[in-house]
Enzyme design. Structure first.
Site, PDB file in Angstrom:
ATOM      1  N   LYS A 132     -32.157 -21.835  28.910  1.00 16.40           N
ATOM      2  CA  LYS A 132     -33.665 -21.278  29.963  1.00 16.40           C
ATOM      3  C   LYS A 132     -34.076 -22.616  30.614  1.00 16.40           C
ATOM      4  CE  LYS A 132     -33.645 -17.434  27.555  1.00 16.40           C
ATOM      5  NZ  LYS A 132     -34.183 -17.304  26.117  1.00 16.40           N
ATOM      6  N   ARG A 147     -30.044 -17.812  19.106  1.00 20.26           N
ATOM      7  CA  ARG A 147     -28.987 -17.444  19.998  1.00 20.26           C
ATOM      8  C   ARG A 147     -28.578 -18.119  20.575  1.00 20.26           C
ATOM      9  NH1 ARG A 147     -30.073 -14.284  24.375  1.00 20.26           N
ATOM     10  NH2 ARG A 147     -28.796 -12.006  24.472  1.00 20.26           N
TER      11      ARG A 147
END
Length: 258
Positions: free
Chosen positions: A202, A238
């Protein structure tokens, strides 16, 4: 949870797995590397992304699911038609980033198939979610939202013991809000359901390291965030880079239980 984005425009791996053979090969490799489940998605939800119609989403994912027959698969979709077909092909979980707010038929599909479900928090929608996200108390507000969506899912006939919750790192949050959610993950684990954290690659990871325009974060930072989330109670991580995450989490677990 290994990530397989069968899309041309996902934020860190758009196009890498667009060809079915490449996506399936990546999935089997991730399982060999220690993934417990594969999250297959045919629609990007990166900031600023636009949706795709059901037929295009199905065109992208169906050959991949067929090639992954027998593997543990989660289908990353908010559409009932996509979820139904994926479950027919063996998927075990529906990972809905809209937390059952988009397609009114999706709860029935999940419930009737006895599937697992992941409910994620997102402020706004992908196209606009990173335009000035605002909270008074991000952890408490995300927890309240997920608790409400959990009740909606259960009231729709989905077994509570098949539902996990995702705070939605990067989905309508600032850099600091993302890190606060991990730091205060106990606010979410107190809801009594497994928590999934997806901090892998991210942009907040790149920005906290000094690049204010970063669109992704490095592997080292992804692994650090994953270990921090695990230590604070996350059940599912994840990740795009499965082997490195499995190795780091194996060491973290060994230390925690020594």
């Amino acid at each position: 949870m290994g990530v397989i984005n069968v899309t041309p425009d996902s934020f860190s791996d758009g196009g890498v797995h667009l060809q079915p053979a490449a996506a399936a090969a990546a999935g089997w490799r991730m399982l060999d590397e220690g993934a417990a489940i594969l999250d297959v998605g045919g629609e990007s939800t990166r900031p600023g992304s636009e949706g795709v119609p059901v037929d295009e989403e199905l065109r992208r994912i169906l050959p991949v699911l067929e090639s992954l027959h027998g593997a543990p698969v989660s289908i990353d979709t908010a559409k009932a038609g996509v979820a139904q077909r994926a479950l027919e092909l063996g998927a075990e979980m529906v990972n809905d980033v809209t937390a059952l707010r988009t397609d009114p038929e999706l709860p029935q599909v999940v419930g009737e198939n006895g599937a697992y479900l992941c409910l994620m928090h997102m402020q706004g929608e992908p196209r606009t979610m990173q335009v000035n996200p605002t909270y008074e108390d991000v952890a408490s507000e995300v927890a309240a939202f997920l608790e409400e969506r959990l009740r909606v899912a259960v009231d729709a006939g989905i077994a509570e013991d098949r539902i996990c919750l995702d705070p939605g790192i990067g989905f309508g949050k600032t850099v600091q809000q993302n890190f606060e959610l991990v730091r205060r993950l106990d606010v979410l684990t107190s809801l009594g359901r497994p928590v999934l954290v997806g901090f892998s690659r991210k942009s907040s990871l790149g920005r906290i390291l000094g690049d204010p325009t970063a669109t992704t974060g490095p592997l080292s930072a992804s692994v650090a965030a994953a270990v921090a989330a695990y230590e604070r109670g996350a059940t599912i991580i994840r990740a795009h880079d499965v082997r490195e995450h499995v190795e780091a989490l194996t060491v973290a677990a060994a230390i925690a239980t020594a």
